[in-house]
Scaffold this motif. Structure first.
Motif, PDB file in Angstrom:
ATOM      1  N   ILE A   3       0.753  -1.330  -0.143  1.00  0.00           N
ATOM      2  CA  ILE A   3      -0.040   0.024   0.088  1.00  0.00           C
ATOM      3  C   ILE A   3       0.824   1.259   0.060  1.00  0.00           C
ATOM      4  O   ILE A   3       1.852   1.145   0.838  1.00  0.00           O
ATOM      5  CB  ILE A   3      -0.838  -0.053   1.238  1.00  0.00           C
ATOM      6  N   LEU A   4       0.567   2.203  -0.904  1.00  0.00           N
ATOM      7  CA  LEU A   4       1.128   3.398  -0.889  1.00  0.00           C
ATOM      8  C   LEU A   4       0.146   4.469  -0.724  1.00  0.00           C
ATOM      9  O   LEU A   4      -0.971   4.501  -0.893  1.00  0.00           O
ATOM     10  CB  LEU A   4       1.841   3.821  -2.292  1.00  0.00           C
ATOM     11  N   ALA A   5       0.575   5.320   0.690  1.00  0.00           N
ATOM     12  CA  ALA A   5      -0.563   6.153   1.023  1.00  0.00           C
ATOM     13  C   ALA A   5       0.081   7.586   1.220  1.00  0.00           C
ATOM     14  O   ALA A   5       1.355   7.586   1.502  1.00  0.00           O
ATOM     15  CB  ALA A   5      -0.826   5.641   2.462  1.00  0.00           C
ATOM     16  N   LEU A   6      -0.484   8.518   1.076  1.00  0.00           N
ATOM     17  CA  LEU A   6      -0.192   9.972   1.136  1.00  0.00           C
ATOM     18  C   LEU A   6      -1.282  10.794   2.080  1.00  0.00           C
ATOM     19  O   LEU A   6      -2.283  10.682   2.366  1.00  0.00           O
ATOM     20  CB  LEU A   6      -0.581  10.789  -0.239  1.00  0.00           C
ATOM     21  N   ASP A   7      -0.344  11.928   2.710  1.00  0.00           N
ATOM     22  CA  ASP A   7      -1.316  12.719   3.478  1.00  0.00           C
ATOM     23  C   ASP A   7      -0.947  14.132   3.221  1.00  0.00           C
ATOM     24  O   ASP A   7       0.150  14.439   3.450  1.00  0.00           O
ATOM     25  CB  ASP A   7      -1.353  12.570   4.769  1.00  0.00           C
ATOM     26  N   THR A   8      -1.645  14.830   2.277  1.00  0.00           N
ATOM     27  CA  THR A   8      -1.227  16.278   2.263  1.00  0.00           C
ATOM     28  C   THR A   8      -2.509  17.351   2.622  1.00  0.00           C
ATOM     29  O   THR A   8      -2.627  18.417   2.090  1.00  0.00           O
ATOM     30  CB  THR A   8      -1.133  16.526   0.557  1.00  0.00           C
ATOM     31  N   SER A   9      -3.017  16.899   3.641  1.00  0.00           N
ATOM     32  CA  SER A   9      -4.239  17.400   4.020  1.00  0.00           C
ATOM     33  C   SER A   9      -3.852  19.018   4.908  1.00  0.00           C
ATOM     34  O   SER A   9      -4.981  19.815   4.981  1.00  0.00           O
ATOM     35  CB  SER A   9      -5.155  16.669   5.101  1.00  0.00           C
ATOM     36  N   ALA A  10      -2.565  19.237   5.317  1.00  0.00           N
ATOM     37  CA  ALA A  10      -2.297  20.270   5.827  1.00  0.00           C
ATOM     38  C   ALA A  10      -0.648  20.544   5.568  1.00  0.00           C
ATOM     39  O   ALA A  10      -0.456  20.470   4.457  1.00  0.00           O
ATOM     40  CB  ALA A  10      -2.582  20.539   7.331  1.00  0.00           C
ATOM     41  N   LEU A  11      -0.080  21.293   6.567  1.00  0.00           N
ATOM     42  CA  LEU A  11       1.291  21.809   6.187  1.00  0.00           C
ATOM     43  C   LEU A  11       2.090  20.476   6.091  1.00  0.00           C
ATOM     44  O   LEU A  11       2.854  20.473   5.253  1.00  0.00           O
ATOM     45  CB  LEU A  11       1.618  22.484   7.443  1.00  0.00           C
ATOM     46  N   VAL A  12       1.913  19.576   6.705  1.00  0.00           N
ATOM     47  CA  VAL A  12       2.600  18.188   6.585  1.00  0.00           C
ATOM     48  C   VAL A  12       2.361  17.595   5.156  1.00  0.00           C
ATOM     49  O   VAL A  12       1.363  17.375   4.884  1.00  0.00           O
ATOM     50  CB  VAL A  12       2.240  17.341   7.642  1.00  0.00           C
ATOM     51  N   ALA A  13       3.389  17.191   4.494  1.00  0.00           N
ATOM     52  CA  ALA A  13       3.564  16.207   3.430  1.00  0.00           C
ATOM     53  C   ALA A  13       4.300  15.004   3.827  1.00  0.00           C
ATOM     54  O   ALA A  13       4.994  15.019   4.651  1.00  0.00           O
ATOM     55  CB  ALA A  13       4.385  16.708   2.328  1.00  0.00           C
ATOM     56  N   ALA A  14       3.348  13.925   3.872  1.00  0.00           N
ATOM     57  CA  ALA A  14       3.688  12.519   4.218  1.00  0.00           C
ATOM     58  C   ALA A  14       3.384  11.573   3.247  1.00  0.00           C
ATOM     59  O   ALA A  14       2.393  11.490   2.527  1.00  0.00           O
ATOM     60  CB  ALA A  14       3.076  12.282   5.530  1.00  0.00           C
ATOM     61  N   VAL A  15       4.432  10.477   3.111  1.00  0.00           N
ATOM     62  CA  VAL A  15       4.221   9.597   2.167  1.00  0.00           C
ATOM     63  C   VAL A  15       4.827   8.186   2.917  1.00  0.00           C
ATOM     64  O   VAL A  15       5.563   8.036   3.602  1.00  0.00           O
ATOM     65  CB  VAL A  15       5.322   9.469   1.127  1.00  0.00           C
ATOM     66  N   ALA A  16       3.909   7.163   2.702  1.00  0.00           N
ATOM     67  CA  ALA A  16       4.399   5.914   3.475  1.00  0.00           C
ATOM     68  C   ALA A  16       4.000   4.549   2.497  1.00  0.00           C
ATOM     69  O   ALA A  16       3.107   4.660   1.750  1.00  0.00           O
ATOM     70  CB  ALA A  16       3.666   5.610   4.714  1.00  0.00           C
ATOM     71  N   VAL A  17       4.789   3.460   2.590  1.00  0.00           N
ATOM     72  CA  VAL A  17       4.628   2.307   2.002  1.00  0.00           C
ATOM     73  C   VAL A  17       4.443   1.308   3.120  1.00  0.00           C
ATOM     74  O   VAL A  17       5.299   1.017   4.065  1.00  0.00           O
ATOM     75  CB  VAL A  17       5.633   1.816   1.059  1.00  0.00           C
ATOM     76  N   MET A  18       3.308   0.380   3.212  1.00  0.00           N
ATOM     77  CA  MET A  18       3.068  -0.621   3.946  1.00  0.00           C
ATOM     78  C   MET A  18       3.073  -1.916   3.147  1.00  0.00           C
ATOM     79  O   MET A  18       2.496  -1.812   1.966  1.00  0.00           O
ATOM     80  CB  MET A  18       1.939  -0.682   4.959  1.00  0.00           C
ATOM     81  N   GLU A  19       3.383  -3.086   3.762  1.00  0.00           N
ATOM     82  CA  GLU A  19       3.178  -4.458   3.340  1.00  0.00           C
ATOM     83  C   GLU A  19       2.554  -5.104   4.257  1.00  0.00           C
ATOM     84  O   GLU A  19       2.750  -5.353   5.238  1.00  0.00           O
ATOM     85  CB  GLU A  19       4.542  -5.118   2.897  1.00  0.00           C
ATOM     86  N   ASP A  20       1.082  -5.274   3.945  1.00  0.00           N
ATOM     87  CA  ASP A  20       0.001  -5.806   4.974  1.00  0.00           C
ATOM     88  C   ASP A  20       0.086  -4.755   5.969  1.00  0.00           C
ATOM     89  O   ASP A  20       0.014  -3.499   5.748  1.00  0.00           O
ATOM     90  CB  ASP A  20       0.355  -7.262   5.166  1.00  0.00           C
TER      91      ASP A  20
END
Length: 236
Positions: A3-20
């Protein structure tokens, strides 16, 4: 399942990758809101470090709001484009759910608060129930004073997280005293790993959608839209 996930909802920019349910990598910046310049480079850095390509991702996820109108559009559009190009599904994760998920299982109520300007916040209240997070109110855009009165009526201790937690910390502690606390800095703001984990749980339950179906969740209209409607009403 990757899974590739993003959060750009505010000042923070964040990216993560999870396997299960295993976190493989996370990249977070809390420095100026230049998501349009930084986000793609962040995604490339995380995927490259993990020796992955977009085609290796099984599910794409984004924090869909509420939050910054421009930030949400950037994150959602990026995820939609990647999912469309690879033919993979997406998962929409409400921003408040993800912030609340930063806080580990405990007996406190969890209250994410995002700055909505004019002494108002985007918020909801959550409990942990049988090792699962449960939202116990609607998503709300309300004055901080109304939120405090709602919490007082619950009769529970509460943990605040989100960018408005520190902003209103003095008021929260004045009104709620020992019945409230502020999340520590490492758990306070948006984290893409929380978005990714919620997305994993939803994907396991087959709560996925087409890239065409993902849209931002603004909760309320933008300032520009409200001002435009006021002008229209004056001409009625």
């Amino acid at each position: 399942m990757k899974i590739l996930a993003l959060d750009t909802s505010a000042l923070v920019a964040a990216v993560a990758v999870m396997e299960d349910d295993r976190l493989l990598g996370e990249y977070m910046l809390n420095h100026r809101k230049t998501h349009s310049q930084q986000l793609i480079a962040m995604i490339k850095e995380v995927l490259g470090s993990l020796e992955l390509a977009p085609k290796d991702i099984d599910v794409f996820a984004a924090s869909t709001g509420p939050g910054s109108f421009t930030g949400l559009r950037i994150g959602v559009t990026t995820i939609k484009a990647m999912a469309y190009a690879t033919g993979k599904p997406v998962v929409s994760v409400p921003t408040l759910d993800a912030i609340a998920y930063n806080i580990p299982m405990n007996s406190f109520a969890i209250c994410p608060v995002m700055d909505a300007r004019n002494n108002q916040v985007y918020t909801a209240l959550y409990d942990w129930n049988e090792n699962a997070q449960k939202r116990i109110t609607e998503y709300m855009g309300i004055p901080v004073s109304e939120l405090v009165e709602l919490i007082k009526g619950m009769g529970k201790k509460v943990i605040f997280a989100g960018d408005a937690a520190k902003m209103h910390e003095e008021y929260f502690k004045k009104e709620l005293g020992d019945d409230c606390m502020i999340a520590p800095g490492n758990l306070l703001l948006q984290r893409a790993s929380s978005v990714a984990h919620i997305a994993y749980l939803k994907a396991v339950d087959n709560e996925v959608e087409s890239s065409f179906d993902m849209v931002p969740f603004y909760l309320r209209k933008s300032q520009a839209e409200r001002e435009y409607e006021k002008k229209l009403c004056k001409g009625c």
